[in-house]
Design a protein around this motif. Sequence first.
Motif: not given
Length: 583
Positions: A23, A25-33, A133, A167
């Motif tokens: 996965r 793209r989930a939780d802290e792994h959106e990689h956008t802040y 990240d 990012r």
Amino acid sequence: MRPLPGAPGVAAAAALLLLLLPRTRADEHEHTYQDKEEVVLWMNTVGPYHNRQETYKYFSLPFCVGSKKSISHYHETLGEALQGVELEFSGLDIKFKDDVMPGTYCEIDLDKEKRDAFVYAIKNHYWYQMYIDDLPIWGIVGEADENGEDYYLWTYKKLEIGFNGNRIVDVNLTSEGKVKLVPNTKIQMSYSVKWKKSDVKFEDRFDKYLDPSFFQHRIHWFSIFNSFMMVIFLVGLVSMILMRTLRKDYARYSKEEEMDDMDRDLGDEYGWKQVHGDVFRPSSHPLIFSSLIGSGCQIFAVSLIVIIVAMIEDLYTERGSMLSTAIFVYAATSPVNGYFGGSLYARQGGRRWIKQMFIGAFLIPAMVCGTAFFINFIAIYYHASRAIPFGTMVAVCCICFFVILPLNLVGTILGRNLSGQPNFPCRVNAVPRPIPEKKWFMEPAVIVCLGGILPFGSIFIEMYFIFTSFWAYKIYYVYGFMMLVLVILCIVTVCVTIVCTYFLLNAEDYRWQWTSFLSAASTAIYVYMYSFYYYFFKTKMYGLFQTSFYFGYMAVFSTALGIMCVIERKIYIFFNVEKKYFC
């Protein structure tokens, strides 16, 4: 310090397979802040530098935790759990684009027991790994003085984080604040965070961990070129010598066909045509043989698909994604195992097809799980992070019983119905033909031992790079090279095995099935022997856990490589093409 380079039912089966997919793209792994959004610093594992697989939870050492509220982490993929990833929250307060001045985040009350733990870690060159990240960071626990009498702990973590837009694209750690370990004292742990703008693209942020000077060294290119020259030489040799010899055999047999029965009986008959009534006789132990052939076909399919996926996608950017992908592909390709193994067993007259299906389905999983189960006992004794959790074991067993076995059953039924009828061009004699005496170098055992030399010679350089990426701190990314080596291995194995089979049949020995398989599978023996050389001369591994882990999984790897070198179907095709003269 800079980072080193380096269910029954369809629903249950689908759910199990989805667990294997990484996965991204989930939780802290959106990689956008957004500005001042929380950035989590995960502490992963700690362990001896020379034993990469001997890792423990970071807080197994008496480090202290920051004051920020704890965040739990779950294993996102099966590969993460199997690889011993144990992420724990550091407790450090880090916000996106928000600099943190040097300050204390916790304090260690150093008693004698804690000091002894740190001293042991420093003596064994313990390093630790962190993640921000999904970017890995490495650091050293401490160091000793020149005399080895005093020991010092690095207490200050200086983090420099690069960002591009919204990012994170770069992370660097510098360890400072060397403090002498003295019992009954207090040690303050501190950190700072410096954000800086970077031109590195998000897609290229893992490039700094790669090592082009190592993997794309001219020796690597030369080894590929050398292997291609070997392929050209072998193909030319087989084509020229074997075809020339066969042409003479054809001419001799065609001349014999023109003779009357009296002259043919008085003639001096010899060669491979004399065993035409026995060459398609079922092999000894057909159940095991067909299971090995089916497993080999599946391993080859898995290797091919995984390499192609790795060439398209950068699997090294996600924790455990390579292992998760391999498990998913292995489960999905189970019909390949059932089809080839079941059809071969049916053609050889086998009647216990259900037993063959079970053996074929669980042959490789049993070998891998048996080795892992043994090593797991040692890992539990060591309290290592590599100890496989019980839930993960249950998940693997469910995949075997509810995914691999049903798909293998489907393949077996298809194989038996579509290509399970014997289609041999020659009738098999009721009484086996006596095997005449032959020279020692024509014995199957000798042919088997010699057959694996050339295939190993074509891949052993690549084995060095693969071993180094797995057992040392390198990230393997040149999967184009691996694909070329796989193609070279296939061609060399085909040439060598056809020649070995021809020599065996020309000596009027019709026991070619196992000989053809084992002459290629003997490559595994040479690979395992090379692993001993690599262990003693290329690494500094030590200890029961790391040694067991190394030789255990190298035995699994070598065995799987040997089983993958299946050539039996090529020999059958060769016989069918030449049936005009063979029969």
